[in-house]
Design a protein around this motif. Structure first.
Motif, PDB file in Angstrom:
ATOM      1  N   ASN A 102       0.841  -1.197   0.000  1.00 18.13           N
ATOM      2  CA  ASN A 102       0.000   0.000   0.000  1.00 18.13           C
ATOM      3  C   ASN A 102       0.876   1.248   0.000  1.00 18.13           C
ATOM      4  O   ASN A 102       2.075   1.186   0.274  1.00 18.13           O
ATOM      5  CB  ASN A 102      -0.965   0.002   1.196  1.00 18.13           C
ATOM      6  N   ASP A 103       0.254   2.364  -0.314  1.00 17.95           N
ATOM      7  CA  ASP A 103       0.976   3.623  -0.453  1.00 17.95           C
ATOM      8  C   ASP A 103       1.662   4.051   0.836  1.00 17.95           C
ATOM      9  O   ASP A 103       2.805   4.519   0.807  1.00 17.95           O
ATOM     10  CB  ASP A 103      -0.002   4.704  -0.932  1.00 17.95           C
ATOM     11  N   ARG A 104       1.013   3.894   1.967  1.00 14.94           N
ATOM     12  CA  ARG A 104       1.603   4.299   3.252  1.00 14.94           C
ATOM     13  C   ARG A 104       2.911   3.552   3.493  1.00 14.94           C
ATOM     14  O   ARG A 104       3.930   4.153   3.829  1.00 14.94           O
ATOM     15  CB  ARG A 104       0.608   4.035   4.394  1.00 14.94           C
ATOM     16  N   ASP A 105       2.885   2.233   3.301  1.00 16.55           N
ATOM     17  CA  ASP A 105       4.082   1.427   3.526  1.00 16.55           C
ATOM     18  C   ASP A 105       5.156   1.709   2.467  1.00 16.55           C
ATOM     19  O   ASP A 105       6.350   1.667   2.766  1.00 16.55           O
ATOM     20  CB  ASP A 105       3.734  -0.058   3.554  1.00 16.55           C
ATOM     21  N   ASN A 106       4.729   1.997   1.226  1.00 15.94           N
ATOM     22  CA  ASN A 106       5.688   2.360   0.175  1.00 15.94           C
ATOM     23  C   ASN A 106       6.453   3.617   0.564  1.00 15.94           C
ATOM     24  O   ASN A 106       7.684   3.665   0.486  1.00 15.94           O
ATOM     25  CB  ASN A 106       4.968   2.620  -1.158  1.00 15.94           C
ATOM     26  N   ARG A 107       5.728   4.648   0.981  1.00 15.69           N
ATOM     27  CA  ARG A 107       6.374   5.907   1.355  1.00 15.69           C
ATOM     28  C   ARG A 107       7.283   5.723   2.561  1.00 15.69           C
ATOM     29  O   ARG A 107       8.377   6.286   2.616  1.00 15.69           O
ATOM     30  CB  ARG A 107       5.322   6.994   1.600  1.00 15.69           C
ATOM     31  N   ALA A 108       6.855   4.904   3.524  1.00 14.00           N
ATOM     32  CA  ALA A 108       7.675   4.645   4.708  1.00 14.00           C
ATOM     33  C   ALA A 108       8.968   3.912   4.327  1.00 14.00           C
ATOM     34  O   ALA A 108      10.038   4.198   4.870  1.00 14.00           O
ATOM     35  CB  ALA A 108       6.886   3.841   5.740  1.00 14.00           C
ATOM     36  N   ALA A 109       8.876   2.981   3.377  1.00 12.75           N
ATOM     37  CA  ALA A 109      10.066   2.230   2.950  1.00 12.75           C
ATOM     38  C   ALA A 109      11.087   3.151   2.281  1.00 12.75           C
ATOM     39  O   ALA A 109      12.292   3.011   2.512  1.00 12.75           O
ATOM     40  CB  ALA A 109       9.659   1.102   2.000  1.00 12.75           C
ATOM     41  N   VAL A 110      10.627   4.093   1.478  1.00 14.61           N
ATOM     42  CA  VAL A 110      11.548   5.033   0.840  1.00 14.61           C
ATOM     43  C   VAL A 110      12.110   6.004   1.880  1.00 14.61           C
ATOM     44  O   VAL A 110      13.308   6.281   1.906  1.00 14.61           O
ATOM     45  CB  VAL A 110      10.858   5.789  -0.318  1.00 14.61           C
ATOM     46  N   ARG A 111      11.249   6.484   2.757  1.00 15.08           N
ATOM     47  CA  ARG A 111      11.660   7.451   3.778  1.00 15.08           C
ATOM     48  C   ARG A 111      12.724   6.879   4.714  1.00 15.08           C
ATOM     49  O   ARG A 111      13.535   7.617   5.278  1.00 15.08           O
ATOM     50  CB  ARG A 111      10.446   7.907   4.597  1.00 15.08           C
ATOM     51  N   ALA A 112      12.769   5.571   4.871  1.00 16.77           N
ATOM     52  CA  ALA A 112      13.692   4.934   5.811  1.00 16.77           C
ATOM     53  C   ALA A 112      15.133   4.839   5.292  1.00 16.77           C
ATOM     54  O   ALA A 112      16.027   4.453   6.040  1.00 16.77           O
ATOM     55  CB  ALA A 112      13.175   3.529   6.151  1.00 16.77           C
ATOM     56  N   VAL A 113      15.362   5.200   4.030  1.00 13.20           N
ATOM     57  CA  VAL A 113      16.679   5.008   3.426  1.00 13.20           C
ATOM     58  C   VAL A 113      17.205   6.340   2.886  1.00 13.20           C
ATOM     59  O   VAL A 113      16.468   7.075   2.224  1.00 13.20           O
ATOM     60  CB  VAL A 113      16.592   3.970   2.273  1.00 13.20           C
ATOM     61  N   ALA A 114      18.467   6.635   3.137  1.00 17.28           N
ATOM     62  CA  ALA A 114      19.092   7.861   2.622  1.00 17.28           C
ATOM     63  C   ALA A 114      19.160   7.813   1.098  1.00 17.28           C
ATOM     64  O   ALA A 114      19.261   6.736   0.498  1.00 17.28           O
ATOM     65  CB  ALA A 114      20.497   8.009   3.200  1.00 17.28           C
ATOM     66  N   THR A 115      19.147   8.985   0.478  1.00 14.53           N
ATOM     67  CA  THR A 115      19.137   9.097  -0.986  1.00 14.53           C
ATOM     68  C   THR A 115      20.218   8.246  -1.639  1.00 14.53           C
ATOM     69  O   THR A 115      19.938   7.492  -2.568  1.00 14.53           O
ATOM     70  CB  THR A 115      19.328  10.573  -1.408  1.00 14.53           C
ATOM     71  N   ASP A 116      21.445   8.338  -1.163  1.00 15.11           N
ATOM     72  CA  ASP A 116      22.548   7.620  -1.803  1.00 15.11           C
ATOM     73  C   ASP A 116      22.577   6.126  -1.480  1.00 15.11           C
ATOM     74  O   ASP A 116      23.401   5.392  -2.003  1.00 15.11           O
ATOM     75  CB  ASP A 116      23.888   8.262  -1.457  1.00 15.11           C
ATOM     76  N   LYS A 117      21.656   5.669  -0.630  1.00 10.46           N
ATOM     77  CA  LYS A 117      21.592   4.248  -0.262  1.00 10.46           C
ATOM     78  C   LYS A 117      20.358   3.555  -0.843  1.00 10.46           C
ATOM     79  O   LYS A 117      20.169   2.353  -0.634  1.00 10.46           O
ATOM     80  CB  LYS A 117      21.556   4.089   1.270  1.00 10.46           C
ATOM     81  N   LEU A 118      19.495   4.294  -1.559  1.00 11.83           N
ATOM     82  CA  LEU A 118      18.294   3.688  -2.129  1.00 11.83           C
ATOM     83  C   LEU A 118      18.678   2.569  -3.095  1.00 11.83           C
ATOM     84  O   LEU A 118      19.551   2.751  -3.942  1.00 11.83           O
ATOM     85  CB  LEU A 118      17.465   4.739  -2.875  1.00 11.83           C
ATOM     86  N   ASP A 119      18.016   1.411  -2.969  1.00 19.45           N
ATOM     87  CA  ASP A 119      18.226   0.300  -3.895  1.00 19.45           C
ATOM     88  C   ASP A 119      17.231   0.473  -5.045  1.00 19.45           C
ATOM     89  O   ASP A 119      16.177  -0.149  -5.076  1.00 19.45           O
ATOM     90  CB  ASP A 119      18.030  -1.037  -3.179  1.00 19.45           C
ATOM     91  N   LEU A 120      17.596   1.350  -5.983  1.00 19.66           N
ATOM     92  CA  LEU A 120      16.688   1.716  -7.070  1.00 19.66           C
ATOM     93  C   LEU A 120      16.521   0.581  -8.072  1.00 19.66           C
ATOM     94  O   LEU A 120      17.493  -0.037  -8.490  1.00 19.66           O
ATOM     95  CB  LEU A 120      17.234   2.942  -7.797  1.00 19.66           C
ATOM     96  N   VAL A 121      15.269   0.351  -8.460  1.00 21.83           N
ATOM     97  CA  VAL A 121      14.996  -0.578  -9.563  1.00 21.83           C
ATOM     98  C   VAL A 121      14.377   0.170 -10.737  1.00 21.83           C
ATOM     99  O   VAL A 121      14.274  -0.369 -11.837  1.00 21.83           O
ATOM    100  CB  VAL A 121      14.105  -1.768  -9.138  1.00 21.83           C
ATOM    101  N   GLY A 122      13.962   1.422 -10.504  1.00 17.53           N
ATOM    102  CA  GLY A 122      13.424   2.225 -11.588  1.00 17.53           C
ATOM    103  C   GLY A 122      13.240   3.669 -11.173  1.00 17.53           C
ATOM    104  O   GLY A 122      13.038   3.963  -9.989  1.00 17.53           O
ATOM    105  N   ILE A 123      13.357   4.560 -12.163  1.00 16.74           N
ATOM    106  CA  ILE A 123      13.024   5.965 -11.970  1.00 16.74           C
ATOM    107  C   ILE A 123      12.236   6.426 -13.189  1.00 16.74           C
ATOM    108  O   ILE A 123      12.357   5.849 -14.273  1.00 16.74           O
ATOM    109  CB  ILE A 123      14.266   6.873 -11.782  1.00 16.74           C
ATOM    110  N   ALA A 124      11.444   7.459 -12.999  1.00 15.95           N
ATOM    111  CA  ALA A 124      10.806   8.142 -14.126  1.00 15.95           C
ATOM    112  C   ALA A 124      11.154   9.608 -13.992  1.00 15.95           C
ATOM    113  O   ALA A 124      11.270  10.139 -12.885  1.00 15.95           O
ATOM    114  CB  ALA A 124       9.297   7.950 -14.110  1.00 15.95           C
TER     115      ALA A 124
END
Length: 143
Positions: A102-124
């Motif tokens: 869900n959106d709440r958990d998605n935002r929390a998962a991103v918020r928990a990680v610093a920008t340079d540590k994000l495990d990115l699988v995609g960007i737009a």
């Protein structure tokens, strides 16, 4: 009055960059989520509603193409840095989001990680054509 048949050129570009090791269902899911952010941040990219010859109405869609690219983890990280550095609107999808529902958990998962540590699988990203081209330097069209 005759319809305008001249080719349409856009000053902006909408592009998705996917990590090249994703499964097919992940690529489709990530792309759908990522482009939804562009439509909400830049409503001018949304066209008019559709209607068929019987009068049935359909939802509006982007008024310009969405180009989908792929690249490795390092390319994705550099493109993300370039997009942020150019202050372009960017949406992100991290590997952690595959485990949320869900959106709440998605935002929390991103918020928990610093920008340079994000495990990115995609960007737009959306912006002027030349700026988006520079962000995606080194990426290849998805096939």
């Amino acid at each position: 009055m005759q319809p305008d048949t001249a080719p349409v050129r856009f000053d902006t570009k909408i592009a998705v960059l996917l990590r090249d090791d994703l499964l097919t269902w992940q690529r489709l899911n990530v792309t759908a989520f990522l482009v939804s952010g562009i439509g909400t941040a830049a409503p001018e990219v949304i066209g008019e509603p559709y209607e068929d010859a019987s009068g049935q109405r359909y939802l509006s869609m982007f008024r310009q193409p969405v180009l989908v690219f792929e690249g490795g983890e390092e390319l994705l990280r550099s493109a993300h840095e370039r997009a942020i550095g150019r202050q372009l609107p960017v949406s992100v999808f991290t590997s952690d989001l595959f485990a949320t529902a869900n959106d709440r958990d998605n935002r929390a998962a991103v918020r928990a990680v610093a920008t340079d540590k994000l495990d990115l699988v995609g960007i737009a990203v959306h912006g002027p054509r030349n700026a988006v081209d520079r962000v995606l330097k080194g990426a290849s069209m998805h096939h």
